[in-house]
Enzyme design. Structure first.
Site, PDB file in Angstrom:
ATOM      1  N   GLU A  93       0.803  -1.214   0.000  1.00  0.00           N
ATOM      2  CA  GLU A  93       0.000   0.000   0.000  1.00  0.00           C
ATOM      3  C   GLU A  93       0.838   1.267   0.000  1.00  0.00           C
ATOM      4  O   GLU A  93       1.982   1.269   0.432  1.00  0.00           O
ATOM      5  CB  GLU A  93      -0.968  -0.011   1.172  1.00  0.00           C
ATOM      6  CG  GLU A  93      -0.359  -0.429   2.477  1.00  0.00           C
ATOM      7  CD  GLU A  93      -1.420  -0.621   3.546  1.00  0.00           C
ATOM      8  OE1 GLU A  93      -1.520   0.270   4.385  1.00  0.00           O
ATOM      9  OE2 GLU A  93      -2.149  -1.627   3.527  1.00  0.00           O
ATOM     10  N   CYS A 106       3.549   8.526   0.360  1.00  0.00           N
ATOM     11  CA  CYS A 106       4.161   7.662   1.354  1.00  0.00           C
ATOM     12  C   CYS A 106       4.232   6.266   0.747  1.00  0.00           C
ATOM     13  O   CYS A 106       3.205   5.692   0.382  1.00  0.00           O
ATOM     14  CB  CYS A 106       3.300   7.664   2.618  1.00  0.00           C
ATOM     15  SG  CYS A 106       3.871   6.524   3.870  1.00  0.00           S
ATOM     16  N   CYS A 113       6.592  -6.983   6.969  1.00  0.00           N
ATOM     17  CA  CYS A 113       7.685  -6.435   7.768  1.00  0.00           C
ATOM     18  C   CYS A 113       8.043  -7.461   8.828  1.00  0.00           C
ATOM     19  O   CYS A 113       7.195  -8.211   9.277  1.00  0.00           O
ATOM     20  CB  CYS A 113       7.232  -5.139   8.450  1.00  0.00           C
ATOM     21  SG  CYS A 113       8.528  -4.309   9.407  1.00  0.00           S
ATOM     22  N   CYS A 117       6.648  -4.648  15.622  1.00  0.00           N
ATOM     23  CA  CYS A 117       6.099  -3.663  16.576  1.00  0.00           C
ATOM     24  C   CYS A 117       4.652  -4.021  16.890  1.00  0.00           C
ATOM     25  O   CYS A 117       3.864  -4.299  15.979  1.00  0.00           O
ATOM     26  CB  CYS A 117       6.185  -2.249  16.007  1.00  0.00           C
ATOM     27  SG  CYS A 117       7.867  -1.750  15.574  1.00  0.00           S
ATOM     28  N   CYS A 120       1.466  -2.158  15.230  1.00  0.00           N
ATOM     29  CA  CYS A 120       1.486  -1.941  13.782  1.00  0.00           C
ATOM     30  C   CYS A 120       0.853  -3.101  13.020  1.00  0.00           C
ATOM     31  O   CYS A 120       1.098  -4.264  13.341  1.00  0.00           O
ATOM     32  CB  CYS A 120       2.930  -1.737  13.340  1.00  0.00           C
ATOM     33  SG  CYS A 120       3.105  -1.489  11.568  1.00  0.00           S
ATOM     34  N   CYS A 334      -0.352   2.109   8.649  1.00  0.00           N
ATOM     35  CA  CYS A 334       0.482   1.167   7.890  1.00  0.00           C
ATOM     36  C   CYS A 334      -0.071  -0.240   7.912  1.00  0.00           C
ATOM     37  O   CYS A 334      -0.261  -0.819   8.972  1.00  0.00           O
ATOM     38  CB  CYS A 334       1.874   1.084   8.482  1.00  0.00           C
ATOM     39  SG  CYS A 334       2.614   2.648   8.768  1.00  0.00           S
TER      40      CYS A 334
HETATM   41  N1  SAH Z   1       9.657   0.621   9.682  1.00  0.00           N
HETATM   42  C1  SAH Z   1       9.702   2.061   9.623  1.00  0.00           C
HETATM   43  C2  SAH Z   1       8.536   2.659   8.846  1.00  0.00           C
HETATM   44  C3  SAH Z   1       7.249   2.231   9.406  1.00  0.00           C
HETATM   45  S1  SAH Z   1       5.776   3.057   9.533  1.00  0.00           S
HETATM   46  C4  SAH Z   1       9.725   2.601  11.035  1.00  0.00           C
HETATM   47  O1  SAH Z   1       9.615   1.827  11.966  1.00  0.00           O
HETATM   48  O2  SAH Z   1       9.909   3.804  11.185  1.00  0.00           O
HETATM   49  C5  SAH Z   1       5.894   4.719   9.894  1.00  0.00           C
HETATM   50  C6  SAH Z   1       5.586   5.114  11.335  1.00  0.00           C
HETATM   51  O3  SAH Z   1       4.252   4.790  11.746  1.00  0.00           O
HETATM   52  C7  SAH Z   1       6.507   4.450  12.324  1.00  0.00           C
HETATM   53  O4  SAH Z   1       6.904   5.419  13.255  1.00  0.00           O
HETATM   54  C8  SAH Z   1       5.600   3.422  12.959  1.00  0.00           C
HETATM   55  O5  SAH Z   1       6.087   3.017  14.208  1.00  0.00           O
HETATM   56  C9  SAH Z   1       4.295   4.152  13.005  1.00  0.00           C
HETATM   57  N2  SAH Z   1       3.105   3.313  13.152  1.00  0.00           N
HETATM   58  C10 SAH Z   1       2.924   2.039  12.767  1.00  0.00           C
HETATM   59  N3  SAH Z   1       1.686   1.627  13.072  1.00  0.00           N
HETATM   60  C11 SAH Z   1       1.063   2.667  13.654  1.00  0.00           C
HETATM   61  C12 SAH Z   1      -0.227   2.857  14.198  1.00  0.00           C
HETATM   62  N4  SAH Z   1      -1.122   1.884  14.196  1.00  0.00           N
HETATM   63  N5  SAH Z   1      -0.509   4.063  14.710  1.00  0.00           N
HETATM   64  C13 SAH Z   1       0.406   5.069  14.712  1.00  0.00           C
HETATM   65  N6  SAH Z   1       1.632   4.950  14.222  1.00  0.00           N
HETATM   66  C14 SAH Z   1       1.970   3.763  13.703  1.00  0.00           C
END
Ligand code: SAH
Length: 354
Positions: A93, A106, A113, A117, A120, A334
């Site tokens: 996406e 974006c 991934c 986390c 996420c 994401c």
């Molecule tokens: N792997 C990279 C890019 C990922 S996504 C990273 O970790 O930075 C971009 C941002 O969105 C990251 O800061 C991630 O931690 C955050 N993110 C992921 N899921 C989320 C959610 N459900 N709500 C808010 N932020 C989220």
């Protein structure tokens, strides 16, 4: 034999392809112009190449692309989320955001991934594979083609951990900034990482003027380990040390992303602790109201708690913003849209392949 993707190739590599097929070097430069300047999708569209050369190319090469599976537009029409299919049927996406100062895209850097986390959605089905540079570019090219609007900023903050796909990421950055292609300036590119320290050290040596964003999400290791498995490997201490080094080396201010999770990292003492860590550092903190994911237990902080957190950081003269919530009505967190698609198709990504 599998076909090689021309969209991932740099100009000198195209020159090499042309030479290896008995053509002059300038034919390779013409190919580059077609693929990244005119952004054609097929070799047959490269009409100034000799027909024989084109059909020779077609035997071993393709111009990779992505196709739209679904597009969701937010109520305000300022955000659109695209679910794209790759040539092997995997889905990823991307998000398009319209701002008055220009349009941002974006992009995803991986299908799935492996960072894990806990808040996420991208990581729910693990890592399927890395995206090629051409597949990262295709997300931008396709959105620009579909909206008819120029993209001026790129955020590598979609699905995946970009520094876990390092070589393709750097190739993507070279291609998207190429003056014969989209010619986006390095300053208009942001790369977000959960903090893979050895790769940040590699990136630092590239001396790029991109913005590096670090997903911090906690003021200390104890809290960070509750949501981010990568925190077991690298400490916050080490992250701050490498960020200071990164700034000294590149002159580029670091952005810290801090997704606010109710009762986990949004208390007054957390803001104090974070402020203490950032003292004397040229950084920017972006507070992100958590986008709740139905498979995950984490809850979004209240507006009041977010405001209080921001207020405390400001008291210590720290640059802080609250991310504007765009497209929370369209599964814009994401991996949410992809996850929904995979659930509908049967959760095994293999099954969506045609
Ligand atoms: N792997 C990279 C890019 C990922 S996504 C990273 O970790 O930075 C971009 C941002 O969105 C990251 O800061 C991630 O931690 C955050 N993110 C992921 N899921 C989320 C959610 N459900 N709500 C808010 N932020 C989220």
């Amino acid at each position: 034999m599998s076909m090689t993707d021309l969209r991932s190739a740099e100009e000198e590599e195209m020159v090499g392809i042309a030479l290896s097929m008995g053509e002059k070097a300038f034919r390779g430069r013409q190919m580059f112009q077609w693929v990244h300047g005119k952004r054609v999708q097929k070799i047959e569209e490269m009409t100034n190449l000799p027909a024989g050369f084109r059909s020779g190319l077609e035997e071993n090469y393709v111009v990779s692309g992505v196709t739209i599976v679904e597009k969701q537009v937010s109520a305000g029409r300022d955000t659109a989320k695209y679910l794209f299919a790759l040539s092997d049927g995997n889905v990823i996406e991307s998000v398009w955001m319209k701002y008055h100062h220009g349009n941002s895209v974006c992009i995803s850097s991986q299908a799935g991934c492996r960072m894990g986390c806990t808040f996420c959605a991208s990581t729910l089905t693990g890592l399927t594979r890395n995206l090629t540079a051409g597949e990262m570019l295709s997300q931008v090219y396709e959105i620009q083609r579909e909206t008819g609007e120029r993209v001026s900023n790129i955020i590598v903050m979609g699905m995946g951990e970009p520094l876990d796909n390092y070589d393709n990421l750097l190739r993507f950055i070279r291609l998207v900034t190429d003056e014969k292609g989209l010619h986006i300036s390095q300053r208009s590119i942001t790369v977000s990482t959960c903090g893979l320290i050895p790769r940040i050290q590699d990136l630092m040596k590239e001396h790029l003027s991109i913005t590096l964003a670090i997903s911090l999400h906690a003021p200390n290791d104890r809290i960070r380990r509750q949501t981010m498995p990568v925190a077991e490997k690298y400490s916050i201490e080490e992250i701050f040390a490498v960020c200071r080094e990164y700034f000294n080396e590149t002159g580029r201010r670091i952005t810290f992303e801090y997704s606010m999770i109710h009762g986990v990292n949004d208390r007054e003492e957390h803001a104090q602790e974070l402020a203490a860590r950032c003292r004397g550092m040229n950084c920017h903190i972006n507070l992100i109201p958590l986008n709740e994911v139905k498979e995950r237990k984490c809850m979004r902080s209240t507006d009041q708690d977010i405001e209080r957190f921001k207020f405390i950081l400001e008291k210590y003269q720290i640059n802080v913003t609250i991310r504007r919530e765009m497209g929370s009505d369209i599964d814009a967190a994401c991996g949410q849209l992809r996850k929904k698609f995979l659930d509908q198709a049967g959760s095994n990504p293999e099954e969506v392949k045609r």
